[in-house]
Design an enzyme around this catalytic site. Structure first.
Site, PDB file in Angstrom:
ATOM      1  N   SER A 186      -9.908  -0.683   6.893  1.00  0.00           N
ATOM      2  CA  SER A 186      -9.314  -0.466   5.572  1.00  0.00           C
ATOM      3  C   SER A 186      -8.646  -1.684   4.943  1.00  0.00           C
ATOM      4  O   SER A 186      -8.333  -1.672   3.756  1.00  0.00           O
ATOM      5  CB  SER A 186      -8.300   0.681   5.631  1.00  0.00           C
ATOM      6  N   SER A 201      -9.721   1.602   2.730  1.00  0.00           N
ATOM      7  CA  SER A 201      -8.884   2.371   1.850  1.00  0.00           C
ATOM      8  C   SER A 201      -7.814   1.560   1.124  1.00  0.00           C
ATOM      9  O   SER A 201      -7.214   2.046   0.167  1.00  0.00           O
ATOM     10  CB  SER A 201      -8.197   3.481   2.653  1.00  0.00           C
ATOM     11  N   LYS A 222       0.855  -1.194   0.000  1.00  0.00           N
ATOM     12  CA  LYS A 222       0.000   0.000   0.000  1.00  0.00           C
ATOM     13  C   LYS A 222       0.890   1.244   0.000  1.00  0.00           C
ATOM     14  O   LYS A 222       1.935   1.262   0.659  1.00  0.00           O
ATOM     15  CB  LYS A 222      -0.899  -0.025   1.237  1.00  0.00           C
TER      16      LYS A 222
END
Lengths: 89, 432, 477
Positions: B137, B113, B38
């Site tokens: 997330s 996310s 990420k």
């Protein structure tokens, strides 16, 4: 319930620009969300969260620093080994 | 022995912000396993943006602790994945580089996310991915994309190098197609790091074991009631019955603190975020500004220009929560609510070994379906309790509704990540 | 100056002399180095970096807390103080807010009317920001240069109650505090900027003014004296003293109103989530304090027979006290007088610290004085020569060698008698004045002899000799 003046004031405190076109939108959204937050106000005051750990330390030992070049590498503006920023006053 | 592989995915769903065409890797337990990271996890020499214009061009001079661990385990780090800007979102639509699409249905969001990480795994671009979970997330995109994602116990994975959104809530965690993959990745990244003062010395040395005999599984009524799509609730209940057939016992229960959990979560995360995101001033890193302006003027303009709307909204909300006149009503009361959630978990975990429910109240939203911020926030209601309490939680695919995947969420006691993984593994095995 | 209505409280920031910074392993020894050469992801505030607390800082702060009789809180923690400034690497300072390390202590000072305890409100630990250098001109554009070498250096902030009654008391408090910190070996007062003071000052019944940015010991007295005069003038004009923050402009010795938005600032403190709380109150028992200034002062009086005044002066700094104890081995009385009365004056005049005086030289000087080889006047001359040599970067000459080179050995006997006779012969008018009963004429004649022998004569002896020779003249006449 907050009004656009509150949002302007807080945005200034946070140094986040919000332009006139956005202020109404931000105000109504923040107002709605802060009203939702207000349910918390019915709770009693003063819990401290048990963080699980205490006294986490390191010893007083020197570790290697970045070189001046590495430190400054990501800076957009630099001069004589210094970072460069806008004037404050 | 250094080896290399090439990585050139046909990234139709826009899972990546940065890809590494030629990846070198070493020997080790993950040798040659392709792992995506990420884009809020610092990678030395590789641009790390948090999907924000304010960090465009920022190249960290150091690796996050988890990245160091991955490299020494031989993993092939193939790229940096798309996300909601600074982790602020549930859809990965709030990326300044454009949204990621759901590989199961490109008309829908992948969740957020960590949507890029979930999509990269679901689309088969890579074997595994790292995400971060502040209020769901990792679990939300895992559920929406039909993969497995674990939010570990707070402190079990070092956050050193994770660009902070809400420090007291978030954890880095593993994402993969199946529980075994999640377990393998977790075994590499878990453990103590002296550079993270909140890190605990609890390494993960475990192989998933599908035994749930005698396991008591609590089903809080709040996880199946108002606001939860009944078809999603039914799918999850069926999944729980699979575990019952394997020897577990389902126990109805209740979590009254859920009523305040979401408000508490948003007060805490926006408060911490308003402080964390203040450092992006363009002096030490990130795109510079106009030196002819004064400091406050330039700083304020730059943040307007380079932060997305949701980020600015959350900074403003967090600033409200901490400001004089609001602090006592919002931030301090949120701590009370947080403690109530912790107390609820403590009480429930005296009665049951595991808590089960849906990961998300619905299947993946259509693109642009959630435009009202508060409506978007409300969809996090089932994932935030685990973050408030710091307990481990996993999302494992458990069937479909309208052709879209549904996630079963399993929440365990502090440091019982092993049991959470075992239970998810038992479901995965039993459902086959 | 009338001080009955003056109320002063101080906030003192001291850098602790640990080897590494408060939250990272970068060295604190940066003063001679290039900018931005002592930084890392943590003290540059790079995204993703996290603070880890230096245990030594807490140990040092605890020593200070114990020495100042503070009580240490059972549990304390760190908070974030949020404000935007270019030299603040994270846009917040990690400090202690509602749960400081220690509170409620005291430090005794020599006040306007005798010894008095000044109450300490609290002691807390925090990080130093970086350093800004303001550049440019209004027409060509202004900007700021930033060096983060200092960012993250450990500070303690010591806050006093408003117990001080005059600028002089404020200075004495600071001197006493500095000495105490030095004795505790947690602080190096020689380092530039290692101590900074904010002072709160008000006249009874008037608004409180905070004076920020005072970075020297002498500056505190100057700033406060200026501020009292300014406030009295405001009141005399019938105006109201505004409650405000002012800055001390060291070079001009004045305070100016700061128009920054500081006053309206809302720092939005909240607990630092990346650091765990501390429970260190039980460390207090294990701390063995060294001898502190008050105890040493008593000992100097007992052991060396120092006067109260000398003992107080000589214990006013750790290095000074240690210097004195070395020199006292030669002769405690002479050492006290020559260190406290002569040497310190010469050092102050040159803005030198005690380190400037080579101790071997000073001990030899005391030896010469003790053996009555030189006069006090020559002693002072020798001191000045040595310090000037130090100042010029030359190798300082040994006192005995200076005595030989300049012929400073005390004279007496025939040589001095000859000089006295010569002076009498050369100055008939003053001699006549003396005989006419004009007293000051003798002083003139003494001066003339001293000039001839370059101060090597013992003044008492010379006086007697002159009277004797002048008396002989009268008898003979």
């Amino acid at each position: 319930m907050v009004v656009s003046e509150d949002v302007r004031k807080i945005a200034k405190l946070a140094d986040v620009g919000v332009d006139d076109r956005e202020i109404e939108e931000f105000t109504s959204q923040c107002s709605e969300i802060l009203t939702y937050f207000e349910m918390l106000d019915t709770l009693p005051q003063g819990a401290t969260i048990d963080r699980g750990l205490v006294n986490i330390f390191r010893e007083d030992e020197i570790t290697e620093s970045l070189s001046q070049e590495e430190a400054l590498r990501n800076a957009a503006e630099k001069e004589d080994g210094f970072f460069k920023a806008p004037r404050v006053m | 022995m250094a080896k290399t592989l090439t990585f050139t995915p046909d990234d139709k769903v826009h899972a990546f912000i940065t890809t590494i065409p030629e990846v070198s890797y070493e020997d080790g337990p993950l040798s040659g396993v392709t792992v995506a990271i990420k884009d809020n996890i610092s990678t030395r020499g590789i641009e790390t943006t948090c999907a924000s214009q304010i960090l465009k061009g920022y190249i960290p001079p150091y690796d996050a602790h988890v990245v160091t661990l991955l490299k020494s385990a031989g993993a092939a780090i193939v790229g940096k994945t798309n996300m909601d800007e600074f982790g602020m979102g549930t859809t990965t639509e709030n990326s300044s580089f454009g949204p990621t699409l759901n590989p199961c249905d490109p008309g829908r969001v992948p969740g957020g996310s960590s949507g890029g990480s979930a999509a990269a795994v679901a689309a088969g671009y890579c074997d595994m991915a790292l995400g971060s979970d502040t209020g769901g997330s990792i679990r939300c995109p895992a559920a929406f994309c039909g993969i497995v994602g674990l939010k570990p116990t707070y402190g079990r994975v070092s956050r050193y190098g994770l660009i902070a959104y809400a420090n007291s809530l978030e954890q880095i965690g593993p994402m993969a197609k199946d529980v075994t993959g999640v377990s393998r990745l977790f075994s590499v990244i878990a453990g103590h790091d002296k550079r993270d003062s909140t890190s605990v010395d609890r390494p993960y040395i475990h192989t998933p074991n599908p035994s749930v005999k005698g396991l008591r599984i609590g089903l809080p009524e709040e996880f199946f009631g108002k606001g939860v799509d009944p078809k999603v609730a039914d799918t999850v209940k069926k999944a729980v019955s699979v575990l019952e057939q394997a020897g577990a016992e389902a126990v109805p229960c209740s979590m009254p603190s859920m009523s305040h959990a979401l408000a508490a979560y948003y007060v805490i995360c926006t408060s911490e975020a308003s402080s964390n995101l203040a450092r992006f001033d363009g002096i030490r890193y990130g795109p510079g500004g106009d030196l002819r302006k004064s400091w406050h003027e330039e700083f304020s303009d730059r943040r307007q220009e380079r932060f997305g709307k949701e980020v600015r909204r959350r900074i403003i909300l967090g600033t409200f929560s901490l400001a004089a006149g609001y602090f006592g009503r919002y931030y301090q009361k949120a701590q009370t609510a947080r403690q109530m959630v912790r107390d609820d978990f403590a009480r429930l975990f005296g009665e049951v070994d595991m808590i089960a429910g849906p990961t998300m109240p619905s299947i993946a939203f259509k693109l642009r379906e959630k435009s009202d911020p508060l409506q978007m926030y409300l969809s996090d209601i089932l994932t935030v309790p685990a973050n408030l309490a710091g307990v481990p939680a996993i999302s494992v695919p458990c069937g479909q509704v309208e052709g879209m995947p549904v996630g079963l969420q399993l929440i365990g006691r502090h440091f019982e990540d092993e049991k959470v993984i075992d239970t998810a593994f038992a479901y995965e095995q039993g459902a086959v | 100056m009338e001080h009955d209505d003056v109320i002063i409280g101080l906030e003192i920031h001291c850098q602790l002399n640990t080897r590494s910074k408060l939250f990272c392993g970068c060295s604190t020894d940066f003063r001679d180095d290039e900018p931005n050469t002592h930084t890392c992801p943590v003290c540059l505030g790079l995204p993703g970096s996290m603070p880890v607390l230096n245990k030594k800082v807490i140990e040092f702060a605890m020593r200070v807390a114990k020495a100042l009789n503070c009580s240490v809180l059972k549990e304390c923690d760190f908070s974030r103080k949020n404000y935007f400034y270019p030299d603040l690497n994270k846009a917040y300072q990690i400090t202690q807010y509602d749960r400081p390390l220690a509170e409620w202590g005291k430090l005794m000072i020599e006040g306007e009317d005798g010894e008095r305890d000044i109450r300490i409100t609290r002691i807390h630990v925090e990080e130093d920001p970086g350093r800004s250098v303001h550049m440019g001109t209004t027409d060509r554009g202004k900007y700021t240069l930033i060096d983060y070498n200092r960012a993250g250096v450990p500070l303690i902030e010591i806050v006093t109650e408003p117990d001080l009654k005059s600028p002089k008391e404020a200075r004495r408090f600071l001197n006493k505090l500095r000495a105490t910190l030095e004795y505790l070996n947690v602080f190096d007062s020689e380092k530039e900027g290692s101590l900074r003071v904010d002072a709160n000052i008000s006249l009874k019944g008037s608004g409180r003014v905070e004076v920020k940015n005072i970075s020297s010991y002498k500056g505190v007295e100057k700033a406060l004296t200026f501020e009292i005069t300014r406030q009295r003038n405001v009141i005399r004009r019938g105006q109201v003293v505004a409650r405000e923050t002012r800055h001390f402009v060291e070079a001009r010795g004045i305070t100016t109103s700061s128009r920054s938005k500081e006053e309206e600032n809302d720092y939005r403190y909240f607990p630092e989530p990346d650091l765990m709380p501390m429970q260190v109150s039980d460390w207090v028992e294990g701390i063995v304090l060294p001898e502190l200034p008050d105890a040493r002062r008593e000992r100097f009086m007992q052991q060396y027979g120092c006067s109260l005044e000398h003992a107080r002066t000589l214990t006013g700094g750790l290095k000074l006290a240690e210097f004195y104890e070395q020199v006292a081995k030669a002769d405690p009385d002479l050492a006290a007088t020559w260190t406290a009365d002569y040497l310190l004056g010469e050092l102050n005049y040159r803005d030198f610290s005690i380190d400037a005086m080579p101790i071997v030289h000073f001990m030899e000087l005391i030896g010469l004085l003790k053996a009555d080889t030189i006069t006090d006047k020559s002693g002072v001359e020798i001191l000045r020569i040595i310090l000037d040599q130090v100042k010029n970067g030359e190798k300082p000459e040994m006192p005995a060698s200076i005595v030989n080179r300049l012929g400073l050995a005390k004279t007496g006997g025939d040589e001095i008698t000859d000089m006295v006779r010569a002076v009498i012969a050369e100055n008939p008018q003053p001699v006549a004045d003396y005989h006419a009963g004009k007293g000051p004429a003798l002083n003139f004649l003494v001066g003339q002899v001293m000039k001839k022998c370059r101060g090597r004569a013992d003044p008492g002896h010379l006086n007697a000799l002159l009277r004797e020779e002048l008396g002989k003249m009268q008898d003979g006449a």
